[in-house]
Design an enzyme around this catalytic site. Structure first.
Site, PDB file in Angstrom:
ATOM      1  N   ASP A 187     136.231  89.045  84.236  1.00  0.00           N
ATOM      2  CA  ASP A 187     137.344  88.282  84.779  1.00  0.00           C
ATOM      3  C   ASP A 187     136.833  87.384  85.899  1.00  0.00           C
ATOM      4  O   ASP A 187     135.697  87.548  86.362  1.00  0.00           O
ATOM      5  CB  ASP A 187     138.458  89.201  85.294  1.00  0.00           C
ATOM      6  CG  ASP A 187     139.827  88.520  85.255  1.00  0.00           C
ATOM      7  OD1 ASP A 187     140.592  88.780  84.310  1.00  0.00           O
ATOM      8  OD2 ASP A 187     140.124  87.723  86.157  1.00  0.00           O
ATOM      9  N   THR A 223     145.857  80.956  76.976  1.00  0.00           N
ATOM     10  CA  THR A 223     145.971  79.653  76.298  1.00  0.00           C
ATOM     11  C   THR A 223     147.405  79.169  76.459  1.00  0.00           C
ATOM     12  O   THR A 223     148.228  79.338  75.567  1.00  0.00           O
ATOM     13  CB  THR A 223     145.615  79.757  74.805  1.00  0.00           C
ATOM     14  OG1 THR A 223     146.382  80.830  74.208  1.00  0.00           O
ATOM     15  CG2 THR A 223     144.138  80.054  74.612  1.00  0.00           C
ATOM     16  N   THR A 270     145.828  83.520  71.572  1.00  0.00           N
ATOM     17  CA  THR A 270     146.585  82.771  70.574  1.00  0.00           C
ATOM     18  C   THR A 270     146.105  81.325  70.561  1.00  0.00           C
ATOM     19  O   THR A 270     145.989  80.690  71.603  1.00  0.00           O
ATOM     20  CB  THR A 270     148.084  82.831  70.881  1.00  0.00           C
ATOM     21  OG1 THR A 270     148.480  84.199  71.023  1.00  0.00           O
ATOM     22  CG2 THR A 270     148.887  82.213  69.751  1.00  0.00           C
ATOM     23  N   ARG A 288     153.521  94.134  72.788  1.00  0.00           N
ATOM     24  CA  ARG A 288     154.661  93.926  73.675  1.00  0.00           C
ATOM     25  C   ARG A 288     154.211  94.095  75.123  1.00  0.00           C
ATOM     26  O   ARG A 288     153.393  94.957  75.434  1.00  0.00           O
ATOM     27  CB  ARG A 288     155.758  94.941  73.365  1.00  0.00           C
ATOM     28  CG  ARG A 288     156.379  94.796  71.995  1.00  0.00           C
ATOM     29  CD  ARG A 288     157.239  95.998  71.658  1.00  0.00           C
ATOM     30  NE  ARG A 288     156.430  97.218  71.525  1.00  0.00           N
ATOM     31  CZ  ARG A 288     156.932  98.435  71.375  1.00  0.00           C
ATOM     32  NH1 ARG A 288     158.242  98.607  71.346  1.00  0.00           N
ATOM     33  NH2 ARG A 288     156.136  99.483  71.257  1.00  0.00           N
ATOM     34  N   GLU A 289     154.777  93.248  75.994  1.00  0.00           N
ATOM     35  CA  GLU A 289     154.468  93.370  77.409  1.00  0.00           C
ATOM     36  C   GLU A 289     154.942  94.722  77.920  1.00  0.00           C
ATOM     37  O   GLU A 289     156.034  95.179  77.606  1.00  0.00           O
ATOM     38  CB  GLU A 289     155.162  92.254  78.195  1.00  0.00           C
ATOM     39  CG  GLU A 289     154.654  90.872  77.866  1.00  0.00           C
ATOM     40  CD  GLU A 289     155.512  89.798  78.504  1.00  0.00           C
ATOM     41  OE1 GLU A 289     155.986  90.023  79.635  1.00  0.00           O
ATOM     42  OE2 GLU A 289     155.709  88.751  77.869  1.00  0.00           O
ATOM     43  N   LYS A 296     149.759  84.735  63.144  1.00  0.00           N
ATOM     44  CA  LYS A 296     150.184  84.959  64.528  1.00  0.00           C
ATOM     45  C   LYS A 296     151.353  84.052  64.894  1.00  0.00           C
ATOM     46  O   LYS A 296     152.367  84.512  65.442  1.00  0.00           O
ATOM     47  CB  LYS A 296     149.000  84.706  65.464  1.00  0.00           C
ATOM     48  CG  LYS A 296     149.335  84.756  66.953  1.00  0.00           C
ATOM     49  CD  LYS A 296     149.723  86.136  67.415  1.00  0.00           C
ATOM     50  CE  LYS A 296     149.883  86.164  68.934  1.00  0.00           C
ATOM     51  NZ  LYS A 296     150.256  87.498  69.423  1.00  0.00           N
ATOM     52  N   ASN A 311     155.436  85.339  65.423  1.00  0.00           N
ATOM     53  CA  ASN A 311     156.159  85.189  66.679  1.00  0.00           C
ATOM     54  C   ASN A 311     157.330  84.215  66.549  1.00  0.00           C
ATOM     55  O   ASN A 311     158.364  84.385  67.201  1.00  0.00           O
ATOM     56  CB  ASN A 311     155.210  84.751  67.790  1.00  0.00           C
ATOM     57  CG  ASN A 311     154.484  85.937  68.411  1.00  0.00           C
ATOM     58  OD1 ASN A 311     154.831  87.074  68.161  1.00  0.00           O
ATOM     59  ND2 ASN A 311     153.480  85.667  69.220  1.00  0.00           N
ATOM     60  N   TYR A 349     165.598  93.685  67.540  1.00  0.00           N
ATOM     61  CA  TYR A 349     165.624  92.316  68.066  1.00  0.00           C
ATOM     62  C   TYR A 349     167.018  91.707  67.927  1.00  0.00           C
ATOM     63  O   TYR A 349     167.166  90.559  67.509  1.00  0.00           O
ATOM     64  CB  TYR A 349     164.584  91.441  67.360  1.00  0.00           C
ATOM     65  CG  TYR A 349     163.240  91.422  68.074  1.00  0.00           C
ATOM     66  CD1 TYR A 349     162.852  90.336  68.854  1.00  0.00           C
ATOM     67  CD2 TYR A 349     162.374  92.506  67.969  1.00  0.00           C
ATOM     68  CE1 TYR A 349     161.632  90.323  69.507  1.00  0.00           C
ATOM     69  CE2 TYR A 349     161.157  92.510  68.626  1.00  0.00           C
ATOM     70  CZ  TYR A 349     160.787  91.417  69.402  1.00  0.00           C
ATOM     71  OH  TYR A 349     159.591  91.417  70.063  1.00  0.00           O
ATOM     72  N   ASN A 376     169.657  92.398  70.458  1.00  0.00           N
ATOM     73  CA  ASN A 376     170.422  92.490  71.693  1.00  0.00           C
ATOM     74  C   ASN A 376     170.472  91.116  72.364  1.00  0.00           C
ATOM     75  O   ASN A 376     169.427  90.581  72.744  1.00  0.00           O
ATOM     76  CB  ASN A 376     169.788  93.511  72.638  1.00  0.00           C
ATOM     77  CG  ASN A 376     170.665  93.815  73.840  1.00  0.00           C
ATOM     78  OD1 ASN A 376     171.865  93.582  73.808  1.00  0.00           O
ATOM     79  ND2 ASN A 376     170.064  94.331  74.897  1.00  0.00           N
ATOM     80  N   PRO A 377     171.639  90.505  72.500  1.00  0.00           N
ATOM     81  CA  PRO A 377     171.719  89.160  73.069  1.00  0.00           C
ATOM     82  C   PRO A 377     171.083  89.063  74.454  1.00  0.00           C
ATOM     83  O   PRO A 377     171.042  90.034  75.217  1.00  0.00           O
ATOM     84  CB  PRO A 377     173.230  88.913  73.142  1.00  0.00           C
ATOM     85  CG  PRO A 377     173.799  89.756  72.059  1.00  0.00           C
ATOM     86  CD  PRO A 377     172.956  90.999  72.047  1.00  0.00           C
ATOM     87  N   CYS A 398     154.537  84.739  75.057  1.00  0.00           N
ATOM     88  CA  CYS A 398     154.197  84.309  73.695  1.00  0.00           C
ATOM     89  C   CYS A 398     155.226  83.435  72.995  1.00  0.00           C
ATOM     90  O   CYS A 398     154.889  82.354  72.502  1.00  0.00           O
ATOM     91  CB  CYS A 398     153.920  85.543  72.831  1.00  0.00           C
ATOM     92  SG  CYS A 398     152.478  86.491  73.377  1.00  0.00           S
ATOM     93  N   ASP A 411     154.316  79.817  71.387  1.00  0.00           N
ATOM     94  CA  ASP A 411     153.907  79.949  69.991  1.00  0.00           C
ATOM     95  C   ASP A 411     154.822  79.159  69.063  1.00  0.00           C
ATOM     96  O   ASP A 411     154.369  78.566  68.075  1.00  0.00           O
ATOM     97  CB  ASP A 411     153.875  81.424  69.574  1.00  0.00           C
ATOM     98  CG  ASP A 411     152.743  82.183  70.255  1.00  0.00           C
ATOM     99  OD1 ASP A 411     152.039  81.582  71.098  1.00  0.00           O
ATOM    100  OD2 ASP A 411     152.561  83.375  69.957  1.00  0.00           O
ATOM    101  N   LYS A 428     162.276  92.052  81.147  1.00  0.00           N
ATOM    102  CA  LYS A 428     162.869  93.309  80.719  1.00  0.00           C
ATOM    103  C   LYS A 428     162.398  94.405  81.651  1.00  0.00           C
ATOM    104  O   LYS A 428     161.437  94.238  82.400  1.00  0.00           O
ATOM    105  CB  LYS A 428     162.458  93.639  79.283  1.00  0.00           C
ATOM    106  CG  LYS A 428     160.945  93.691  79.081  1.00  0.00           C
ATOM    107  CD  LYS A 428     160.587  93.892  77.621  1.00  0.00           C
ATOM    108  CE  LYS A 428     159.081  93.924  77.426  1.00  0.00           C
ATOM    109  NZ  LYS A 428     158.707  94.131  76.022  1.00  0.00           N
TER     110      LYS A 428
END
Length: 389
Positions: free
Chosen positions: A29, A83, A119, A145-146, A198, A202, A243, A245-246, A254, A258, A308
């Site tokens: 890093d 990226t 990506t 997922r984060e 990929k 997404n 996927y 839930n409003p 991403c 993407d 979230k």
């Protein structure tokens, strides 16, 4: 086996942690503070399993600022540098990936194989092969997922490797042998197809988020029960209960970039849906802002910027776009976000005391609801129907 991982974001760090269970892993890093934290087994990102592994596992992992130290003697160099999407060029900024490629080439070690996990646009790997006259590189997408990146590497939905070769099989074995899940579906294809996988995966998730957000917009304006409609729609097994839930729109690392990159890749290719997915997110955020402004608040309180619960990321969060739209109408905004220690964020006031925040806000907007808002429900505006992420 020695493996180098360039970049310690949630993709790179989760892979470094995963692979260091059975291999020597050296992470690279450019931020000294992150290097120091990793070497002291302190995770620089919020991820339950990474934090757990750092405390409980005997990992053969170290981090360095020196690329030569990281790459020397490595069999694989995994590239997972950022990226970001460039709004001017309409393409990912792949300069950090290319920088690592040039550093690996400078090592003059034919045994090193580069595996790009960042990506990238469709066709990037082939362009690098042609530009530098190399062959020791392929793409392998991540679907993480984060906040749960290591978990998703331990229990992967599938492993995709952008090459059909012995070294591709070797790399796939490294990932699968360090995972907990057994009988993992492994797919081999060319890098160009893997790059497309990929972006299309997404973009489909962004489509699904947008679909249920537009369902919610309809229900809200027609005074219908969103939850009942979604429950009825998703009870169809062909649609499924995920996927759905409003929210205030899709955001994060991403999905926004993407979808835009895939749209850019569609140049000279007929399409309607891909462009609509990008536009739908802007429409949703404008609707949210309009609904908040309809309450004629003087001060709008923004409860959390993070996408979230369980995440420390609020980069490109949808709520920030909503904030900009509200501020443009002259309404004062204050933020409650415990992660932010400063008193200002992007020109917005940050209120550190929750009670003061709630008492002084006329409307409180929350992309994701939390029980600590329970005592001010009449002020809260959220579209979090299922109270989950």
């Amino acid at each position: 086996m020695k493996i180098a991982v360039a970049g310690t974001g949630y993709v790179g760090l989760s892979l470094a942690t995963l692979l260091s269970q059975k291999n020597e892993v050296v992470a690279l890093d450019v931020v000294p503070e992150k290097v120091e934290k990793i070497n002291n087994r302190i995770s620089p990102i919020q991820d339950e399993y990474i934090e757990k592994f750092f405390k409980e596992k005997d990992l053969n992992l170290r981090c360095t600022l020196d690329y030569k130290e990281a790459f020397k003697g490595a069999r694989f160099v995994i590239i997972s540098t950022p990226t970001n999407y460039d709004e001017k060029t309409h393409f990912f900024d792949t300069s950090s990936v290319e920088d690592i490629i040039k550093k690996v080439i400078s090592m003059k070690d034919d045994n090193i194989v580069m595996v790009v996990k960042s990506t990238i646009p469709v066709g990037f790997i082939n362009s690098m092969k042609e530009k530098y006259g190399i062959d020791n590189i392929f793409f392998s997408p991540e679907f993480l997922r984060e906040g749960q990146a290591l978990y998703d590497n331990l229990y992967p939905s599938r492993i995709i490797v952008g090459e059909k070769s012995k070294r591709a099989e070797e790399f796939a074995y490294l990932l699968s042998s360090c995972a907990i899940k057994e009988n993992i579906d492994i797919k081999y294809m060319e890098s160009t197809e893997a790059e497309a996988v990929k972006l299309f995966a997404n973009t489909y998730l962004a489509l699904r988020v947008s679909y249920f957000n537009e369902l919610d917009t309809y229900a809200e304006l027609k005074n219908l029960n969103t939850k009942d409609i979604i429950d009825g729609v998703c009870s169809d097994p062909r649609i499924g209960n995920h996927y759905n839930n409003p929210s205030f729109g899709y955001g994060g690392y991403c999905l926004p970039k993407d979808t835009k990159q895939l749209l850019a890749n569609y140049k000279n290719v007929p399409q309607n849906m891909i462009e609509s997915i990008v536009k739908a997110n802007d429409t949703r955020k404008q609707h949210i802002a309009d609904m908040v402004l309809s309450r004629k608040p003087k001060i709008v309180g923004v409860y959390r910027l993070t996408m979230k619960s369980g995440s420390d990321n609020f980069r490109v969060s949808a709520i920030q776009s909503v904030m900009e739209l509200i501020r443009a109408k002259g309404v004062e905004i204050q933020i409650y976000e415990p992660i932010i220690k400063e008193d200002k964020f992007e020109g917005y006031k940050v209120e550190h005391d929750l009670d003061t925040f709630k008492n002084t806000s006329d409307v409180i907007i929350a992309n994701r609801y939390d029980e600590e808002l329970e005592d001010e429900l009449e002020k809260v505006y959220t579209r979090d129907i299922f109270r989950n992420n």
